[in-house]
Design a protein around this motif. Structure first.
Motif, PDB file in Angstrom:
ATOM      1  N   GLN A  92       0.810  -1.208   0.000  1.00  0.00           N
ATOM      2  CA  GLN A  92       0.000   0.000   0.000  1.00  0.00           C
ATOM      3  C   GLN A  92       0.848   1.265   0.000  1.00  0.00           C
ATOM      4  N   SER A  93       2.092   1.162   0.458  1.00  0.00           N
ATOM      5  CA  SER A  93       2.938   2.356   0.575  1.00  0.00           C
ATOM      6  C   SER A  93       3.522   2.751  -0.782  1.00  0.00           C
ATOM      7  N   THR A  94       4.072   3.946  -0.854  1.00  0.00           N
ATOM      8  CA  THR A  94       4.610   4.512  -2.093  1.00  0.00           C
ATOM      9  C   THR A  94       5.833   3.738  -2.575  1.00  0.00           C
ATOM     10  N   VAL A  95       5.862   3.475  -3.882  1.00  0.00           N
ATOM     11  CA  VAL A  95       7.039   2.844  -4.499  1.00  0.00           C
ATOM     12  C   VAL A  95       7.786   3.860  -5.360  1.00  0.00           C
ATOM     13  N   ILE A  96       7.056   4.636  -6.145  1.00  0.00           N
ATOM     14  CA  ILE A  96       7.642   5.682  -6.984  1.00  0.00           C
ATOM     15  C   ILE A  96       7.215   7.038  -6.436  1.00  0.00           C
ATOM     16  N   LYS A  97       8.176   7.871  -6.097  1.00  0.00           N
ATOM     17  CA  LYS A  97       7.887   9.188  -5.526  1.00  0.00           C
ATOM     18  C   LYS A  97       8.059  10.271  -6.595  1.00  0.00           C
ATOM     19  N   THR A  98       7.145  11.246  -6.601  1.00  0.00           N
ATOM     20  CA  THR A  98       7.228  12.373  -7.535  1.00  0.00           C
ATOM     21  C   THR A  98       7.924  13.548  -6.868  1.00  0.00           C
ATOM     22  N   HIS A  99       8.908  14.124  -7.567  1.00  0.00           N
ATOM     23  CA  HIS A  99       9.606  15.333  -7.103  1.00  0.00           C
ATOM     24  C   HIS A  99       9.152  16.485  -7.999  1.00  0.00           C
ATOM     25  N   TYR A 100       8.399  17.405  -7.438  1.00  0.00           N
ATOM     26  CA  TYR A 100       7.775  18.477  -8.206  1.00  0.00           C
ATOM     27  C   TYR A 100       8.807  19.238  -9.037  1.00  0.00           C
ATOM     28  N   SER A 101       8.524  19.362 -10.340  1.00  0.00           N
ATOM     29  CA  SER A 101       9.357  20.081 -11.314  1.00  0.00           C
ATOM     30  C   SER A 101      10.731  19.443 -11.516  1.00  0.00           C
ATOM     31  N   LYS A 102      10.966  18.285 -10.917  1.00  0.00           N
ATOM     32  CA  LYS A 102      12.267  17.633 -11.083  1.00  0.00           C
ATOM     33  C   LYS A 102      12.145  16.278 -11.777  1.00  0.00           C
ATOM     34  N   GLY A 103      11.258  15.409 -11.274  1.00  0.00           N
ATOM     35  CA  GLY A 103      11.149  14.082 -11.853  1.00  0.00           C
ATOM     36  C   GLY A 103      10.616  13.076 -10.864  1.00  0.00           C
ATOM     37  N   TYR A 104      11.206  11.876 -10.859  1.00  0.00           N
ATOM     38  CA  TYR A 104      10.730  10.776 -10.028  1.00  0.00           C
ATOM     39  C   TYR A 104      11.922  10.068  -9.391  1.00  0.00           C
ATOM     40  N   SER A 105      11.627   9.343  -8.316  1.00  0.00           N
ATOM     41  CA  SER A 105      12.665   8.510  -7.707  1.00  0.00           C
ATOM     42  C   SER A 105      12.037   7.230  -7.166  1.00  0.00           C
ATOM     43  N   PHE A 106      12.880   6.182  -7.083  1.00  0.00           N
ATOM     44  CA  PHE A 106      12.440   4.911  -6.511  1.00  0.00           C
ATOM     45  C   PHE A 106      12.531   5.038  -5.000  1.00  0.00           C
ATOM     46  N   PHE A 107      11.392   4.875  -4.290  1.00  0.00           N
ATOM     47  CA  PHE A 107      11.292   5.235  -2.880  1.00  0.00           C
ATOM     48  C   PHE A 107      11.742   4.117  -1.937  1.00  0.00           C
ATOM     49  N   LEU A 108      11.840   2.896  -2.425  1.00  0.00           N
ATOM     50  CA  LEU A 108      12.195   1.757  -1.579  1.00  0.00           C
ATOM     51  C   LEU A 108      13.644   1.338  -1.812  1.00  0.00           C
ATOM     52  N   GLU A 109      14.151   0.560  -0.885  1.00  0.00           N
ATOM     53  CA  GLU A 109      15.513   0.049  -1.008  1.00  0.00           C
ATOM     54  C   GLU A 109      15.461  -1.342  -1.642  1.00  0.00           C
ATOM     55  N   PRO A 110      15.918  -1.486  -2.902  1.00  0.00           N
ATOM     56  CA  PRO A 110      15.833  -2.798  -3.552  1.00  0.00           C
ATOM     57  C   PRO A 110      16.948  -3.739  -3.088  1.00  0.00           C
ATOM     58  N   GLU A 111      16.632  -5.032  -3.031  1.00  0.00           N
ATOM     59  CA  GLU A 111      17.615  -6.068  -2.722  1.00  0.00           C
ATOM     60  C   GLU A 111      17.764  -6.955  -3.953  1.00  0.00           C
ATOM     61  N   ILE A 112      18.949  -6.966  -4.530  1.00  0.00           N
ATOM     62  CA  ILE A 112      19.195  -7.712  -5.765  1.00  0.00           C
ATOM     63  C   ILE A 112      19.826  -9.057  -5.422  1.00  0.00           C
ATOM     64  N   ILE A 113      19.187 -10.135  -5.837  1.00  0.00           N
ATOM     65  CA  ILE A 113      19.642 -11.500  -5.543  1.00  0.00           C
ATOM     66  C   ILE A 113      20.258 -12.093  -6.810  1.00  0.00           C
ATOM     67  N   TYR A 114      21.450 -12.679  -6.654  1.00  0.00           N
ATOM     68  CA  TYR A 114      22.178 -13.234  -7.794  1.00  0.00           C
ATOM     69  C   TYR A 114      22.171 -14.761  -7.753  1.00  0.00           C
ATOM     70  N   PHE A 115      22.254 -15.366  -8.967  1.00  0.00           N
ATOM     71  CA  PHE A 115      22.494 -16.803  -9.038  1.00  0.00           C
ATOM     72  C   PHE A 115      23.886 -17.089  -8.474  1.00  0.00           C
ATOM     73  N   GLU A 116      24.040 -18.284  -7.925  1.00  0.00           N
ATOM     74  CA  GLU A 116      25.351 -18.693  -7.448  1.00  0.00           C
ATOM     75  C   GLU A 116      26.119 -19.369  -8.566  1.00  0.00           C
ATOM     76  N   ASN A 117      27.387 -18.922  -8.748  1.00  0.00           N
ATOM     77  CA  ASN A 117      28.294 -19.554  -9.709  1.00  0.00           C
ATOM     78  C   ASN A 117      27.705 -19.628 -11.112  1.00  0.00           C
ATOM     79  N   VAL A 118      27.135 -18.514 -11.560  1.00  0.00           N
ATOM     80  CA  VAL A 118      26.590 -18.467 -12.908  1.00  0.00           C
ATOM     81  C   VAL A 118      27.462 -17.579 -13.771  1.00  0.00           C
ATOM     82  N   SER A 119      27.906 -18.088 -14.904  1.00  0.00           N
ATOM     83  CA  SER A 119      28.708 -17.303 -15.820  1.00  0.00           C
ATOM     84  C   SER A 119      27.788 -16.660 -16.848  1.00  0.00           C
ATOM     85  N   GLU A 120      28.327 -15.659 -17.575  1.00  0.00           N
ATOM     86  CA  GLU A 120      27.521 -14.958 -18.568  1.00  0.00           C
ATOM     87  C   GLU A 120      27.228 -15.825 -19.780  1.00  0.00           C
ATOM     88  N   SER A 121      28.048 -16.785 -20.054  1.00  0.00           N
ATOM     89  CA  SER A 121      27.768 -17.698 -21.159  1.00  0.00           C
ATOM     90  C   SER A 121      27.796 -19.111 -20.642  1.00  0.00           C
TER      91      SER A 121
END
Length: 695
Positions: A92-121
């Motif tokens: 229910q809380s804000t995810v994208i915040k509007t900054h008047y006359s400036k733009g937008y920002s992501f309001f939450l702190e994202p957590e990025i999870i990576y695969f283990e031992n994965v190569s690009e190819s």
């Protein structure tokens, strides 16, 4: 600030209550799963990656839309849609915040999870290289037409209050050359016709462009190259031509007004690519295969010819057969396309940004080409199953008229022109059943006749196959002890069937149910309604049925068992399944949408035993004890599932160039496979007058 996508090493991104899966482009909050349209997914990724900065509208225009200028209304609509999607009962809380006359920002702190031992190819096992054939497009077209035909059930427009009319058609063959006609493309002015032609006995195809006013023809041909038309530029006589040579497919643009026929390379392509349009000198719209790493799934994209940049504007589900571009409305800036599901097709429309995707109409046939009539503001298409012209009003958003054509020939493809004429190609194929001996690799006819035959099942002393007549009537032909062979067994719109010798039962699958009959008396034993679209069905035992359903809500297929004694369905936990079969000791073999072959053990454990390189055609499979057979349309491969790492073994020689495999089946206690074969033959190019007097 220009990153707009995540590395392949990222498995998921968590923010607030949401979890984003970059690979499937879906978000999930534990209760609700939502699939993101391409633009919305790209927009969300951009905000997450640049979460520590204020993002301006110019940033969005340059890095998300990839343009210098984007209308404010377009950005407003996209931001509104993104915020709507990110709101749920749990979030229910804000995810994208509007900054008047400036733009937008992501309001939450994202957590990025990576695969283990994965190569690009990642190296993968690949089967032997498969040869290309100049009839690849023809077979792909025929297979999808067959799919529509087998899945279609007669749909009565009269019941919906639609104006249904009979119109007479006066046919005239406009080319007397013997050979195969295909891939007809009409210029937007309706003056020029381009089509693919392969002369009888020849190996390579050419493109012929015909002036429908002067009847003059120009032939485009290259030695040892297959050519076919792909589309026209909206405001010129430039023709897009597909060139195929040595398994390499390319799109070239040819200026027909230039006496030198100047040619310009546009891009590499997929041999199945059907229709494209040039909406400006440097921009095209077309359908691209390989969406979400699924070789058989297509999506509609806009491509900048000069830079090579592409922008995806549709997002088909993994359980569908993809999206195919149909028509671009230059005035309204709308893109019309078909979304092919199992058993039906959706006529869809979107704006060129991909933000306003709408489903307009559902039909049980296919929509191969459309024509636009400005006066009535409607589009029309030829239904090659019912052999009718269907008119869809863009004002009323409904079918307004259906014309039943009284004609001599059956058409496989047709264009409805504005001057009471039709351009069409006659049906160039037949369906028959053959035996394939696994020991000597010999092909022999099993059921071949003037009618269409498909899917032969052999269970002990009983055998059966489906036969379809020219009038659309479908019958099940059964043989065995005590079987009444004199009375035809009409099965209506049956999609699939199976036999069980022990219980002497017959299983028939329909679009919303399956039915169980006594094989001898034909007494109906059970009629089971299905909530989701069925794909396939079979007997696991005399009292248990197994099958595959397409779940639109979950946007994926579901494997199931049905106990005929308990009258209860059990869903099997097979992830992203596209095909499966019972194996041994309560286990299952299944293939996911990416072509990985898995064994699901009775204890719940899963083992990857092989990887299939998916074909250009319909992939078909059959399981016989520890051997999995795979057909790519021209060849048959065998996988030994009991080996630690099963490599494919080619067990079939090439079919004749006019024959293709549509499906494969196992024969119990035999060293044979049964093949559904599509045979392509010569056909005609037809220019027909329609009599609409008094209508």
């Amino acid at each position: 600030m220009n990153e707009v996508s995540f590395s392949r090493k990222v498995t998921e991104v968590r923010f607030g209550e949401w979890v984003l899966d970059p690979k499937s482009q879906r978000i999930f909050d534990g209760e609700v799963a939502r699939e993101l349209e391409p633009l919305i997914f790209k927009l969300l990724c951009y905000f997450i990656i640049n979460n520590e900065a204020v993002v301006t509208r110019q940033d969005l225009a340059e890095n998300v839309w990839c343009q210098r200028y984007v209308d404010d209304n377009a950005i407003n609509r996209a931001m509104s849609e993104l915020r709507k999607i990110l709101r749920s009962n749990k979030q229910q809380s804000t995810v994208i915040k509007t900054h008047y006359s400036k733009g937008y920002s992501f309001f939450l702190e994202p957590e990025i999870i990576y695969f283990e031992n994965v190569s690009e190819s990642r190296p993968q096992d690949k089967p032997p290289k498969k040869t290309s054939n100049h009839r690849i497009f023809i077979f792909y077209f025929l297979f999808t037409m067959l799919l529509a035909g087998l899945a279609s059930v007669f749909f009565s427009f009269e019941k919906q209050g639609v104006d249904v009319r009979e119109v007479s058609v006066d046919e005239k063959t406009i080319s007397w050359l013997e050979g195969s006609y295909n891939s007809i493309i009409i210029h937007p002015s309706e003056r020029f016709l381009a089509f693919e032609f392969t002369a009888e006995g020849e190996e390579f195809s050419s493109v012929i462009v015909r002036d429908l006013v002067t009847n003059q023809e120009n032939k485009l041909a290259h030695p040892n190259v297959n050519l076919s038309p792909s589309g026209w530029s909206l405001k010129s006589s430039e023709l897009f031509v597909k060139k195929i040579k040595d398994n390499q497919c390319e799109i070239w643009k040819i200026d027909l007004e230039d006496k030198e026929r100047s040619q310009k390379f546009i891009m590499n392509c997929d041999e199945r690519q059907r229709v494209m349009v040039g909406i400006s000198d440097e921009t095209i719209i077309y359908s691209k295969f390989g969406y979400r790493n699924n070789n058989n799934l297509s999506t509609v994209v806009i491509r900048d010819i000069k830079s090579g940049d592409e922008y995806q504007i549709t997002s088909p589900s993994l359980s569908s057969f993809g999206d195919n571009f149909l028509y671009f409305d230059e005035l309204a800036k709308k893109v019309y396309f078909e979304r092919v599901q199992f058993g039906f097709t959706e006529l869809m429309v979107t704006d060129i940004e991909g933000t306003e995707v709408k489903s307009l109409y559902k039909t049980e046939g296919r929509i191969w080409r459309v024509s636009y009539d400005k006066e009535s503001n409607s589009i029309s298409w030829f239904d090659n199953i019912d052999q009718t012209l269907v008119y869809f009003s863009l004002s009323k958003l409904s079918v307004s008229k259906v014309e039943e054509l009284e004609k001599k020939s059956a058409y496989s493809l047709a264009y409805n022109l504005s001057n009471n004429k039709i351009i069409a190609v006659s049906v160039p194929y037949s369906f028959d059943i053959y035996n394939f001996d696994l020991e000597d690799w010999k092909l022999s006819p099993l059921h071949v006749s003037a009618e269409d035959e498909f899917k032969a099942v052999h269970k002990g002393q009983f055998s059966a196959y489906l036969k379809r007549y020219n009038n659309g009537l479908k019958q099940l032909i059964v043989s065995g002890p005590e079987i009444d062979k004199d009375t035809p067994w009409e099965v209506g719109g049956a999609l699939d069937f199976d036999l069980d010798e022990r219980s002497q039962k017959l299983l028939l699958l329909y679009k919303d149910s399956f039915k169980v009959y006594d094989l001898i008396t034909r007494e109906l034993k059970a009629d089971i309604a299905l909530k989701n679209h069925p794909i396939s069905i079979g007997f696991k035992s005399d009292s248990v049925v197994y099958g595959l359903l397409k779940n639109d809500k979950l946007r994926q297929n579901q494997a199931f068992l049905y106990d005929l004694n308990a009258m209860k369905m059990i869903l099997l936990p097979l992830d992203k399944v596209s095909w499966f079969s019972p194996y041994k000791n309560g286990s299952y073999v299944y293939i996911d949408v990416e072509g990985s072959v898995w064994i699901k053990q009775s204890d719940g454990s899963t083992k990857n035993v092989a990887n299939i390189t998916k074909s250009y055609f319909k992939d078909s499979f059959a399981l016989k004890e520890g051997e999995l057979f795979h057909s790519d349309g021209k060849n048959i491969f065998k996988y030994e599932l009991e080996l630690d790492s099963s490599q494919p073994k080619l067990i079939s020689s090439e079919l004749s160039k006019n024959m293709f495999i549509n499906d494969i089946h196992i024969v119990d206690s035999s060293s044979k496979l049964v093949l559904d074969i599509v045979s392509v033959s010569s056909n005609s190019l037809i220019y027909a007058d329609i009599s609409r007097v008094g209508h």
